[in-house]
Design an enzyme around this catalytic site. Structure first.
Site, PDB file in Angstrom:
ATOM      1  N   VAL A 163      22.023  17.347  24.793  1.00  0.00           N
ATOM      2  CA  VAL A 163      21.311  16.075  24.638  1.00  0.00           C
ATOM      3  C   VAL A 163      20.041  16.040  25.497  1.00  0.00           C
ATOM      4  CG1 VAL A 163      23.283  14.701  23.897  1.00  0.00           C
ATOM      5  CG2 VAL A 163      22.879  15.040  26.347  1.00  0.00           C
ATOM      6  N   ASP A 164      20.038  16.764  26.611  1.00  0.00           N
ATOM      7  CA  ASP A 164      18.821  16.824  27.419  1.00  0.00           C
ATOM      8  C   ASP A 164      17.698  17.514  26.648  1.00  0.00           C
ATOM      9  OD1 ASP A 164      20.379  19.177  27.543  1.00  0.00           O
ATOM     10  OD2 ASP A 164      19.593  19.738  29.502  1.00  0.00           O
ATOM     11  N   THR A 203      23.671  17.504  38.545  1.00  0.00           N
ATOM     12  CA  THR A 203      23.611  17.243  39.982  1.00  0.00           C
ATOM     13  C   THR A 203      23.471  15.763  40.300  1.00  0.00           C
ATOM     14  OG1 THR A 203      22.524  19.392  40.261  1.00  0.00           O
ATOM     15  CG2 THR A 203      22.437  17.878  42.122  1.00  0.00           C
ATOM     16  N   ILE A 258      22.372  11.548  38.844  1.00  0.00           N
ATOM     17  CA  ILE A 258      22.175  10.583  37.768  1.00  0.00           C
ATOM     18  C   ILE A 258      20.805   9.946  37.971  1.00  0.00           C
ATOM     19  CG2 ILE A 258      22.957   8.425  36.733  1.00  0.00           C
ATOM     20  CD1 ILE A 258      25.793   9.163  37.576  1.00  0.00           C
TER      21      ILE A 258
END
Length: 242
Positions: free
Chosen positions: A95-96, A10, A12
């Site tokens: 990666v999160d 959603t 950055i």
């Protein structure tokens, strides 16, 4: 100074770290990337390393823009991590979730830690007291549940999340809010109970943009940290540049 950039589904988000402490953070929509990055480096010209984490496909021009100002590490499944990764398919681990597991490892190195990230999806990530990432779960997020009820039925409206007055709804809209907000809170509590039954002295970290909707509703003790993913990215940046 370090710069960490989290490109989510959603928004950055970015943060500037100095001596492992956030001195500035901000979030914006993807169309503003170029102007926001230029403004940031004008304000903090001493940034010399950056890490970019993207849950989707990273646009090369975004990496190249940052690389004009400093050295850039793009976080991937091939990046070095401080924990033992026991995920059966490590190349598919988001990666999160790598960043969250890293933050958990550094915050509670010899303890059992469950990280719950309430964003577009709700993710559960477990790092045990051996410094091993063992996996977790992925569940639909709050807005995804509202969208599903609207898109997959003929008559239910599309709602924005709201705080509940009561868990018993007395209208279609209040019933939908209860089903989502109360339902997520009950789900999270139930998942925490499962992990507590297997892992002793479990520390639970709650993070993510939608965590405030149910943090106070949980019966289990949790630690809320809205910057947890950003902190994990900074740890990964230092781990991959030292």
């Amino acid at each position: 100074m370090n710069l960490v950039i989290d490109i989510g589904n959603t928004l950055i988000k970015y943060a500037v770290f100095e001596n492992r402490r956030i001195i500035y953070d901000h979030s914006f929509e993807s169309g503003l990337f170029l102007s926001k990055i230029k403004e940031l480096f004008e304000k903090y010209p001493r940034i010399n390393h950056a890490i970019i984490s993207s849950v989707g496909k990273l646009d090369r021009k975004e990496r190249d823009v940052v690389a004009l100002f400093c050295k850039v590490h793009v976080l991937t499944s091939q990046s070095k991590v401080p924990f033992k990764n026991s995920y059966a398919t490590p190349t598919t681990l988001g990666v999160d979730r790598i960043a969250l597991a890293t933050a958990a490892y550094y915050q509670n190195t010899r303890g059992n830690t469950l990280v719950i990230d309430a964003g577009t999806c709700i993710t559960y990530d477990m790092v045990n007291n051996y410094g091993e990432y063992v996996g977790g779960a992925i569940s639909p997020g709050i807005r995804m549940r509202y969208n599903a009820m609207h898109n997959q039925t003929a008559g239910l409206p599309l709602l924005e999340p709201e705080e509940l007055l009561d868990f018993i709804g007395n209208s279609t809209e209040s019933c939908m809010h209860s089903g989502v907000i109360n339902g997520v809170a009950q789900e999270v509590d139930g998942v925490i109970d499962q992990y507590q039954s297997r892992f002793q002295d479990l520390t639970v970290i709650l993070t993510g943009g939608d965590s405030h909707f149910f943090a106070k509703r949980l019966k289990n003790t949790i630690f809320a940290n809205s910057k947890f993913l950003l902190e994990g990215l900074n740890c990964l940046l230092e781990y991959n540049t030292n």
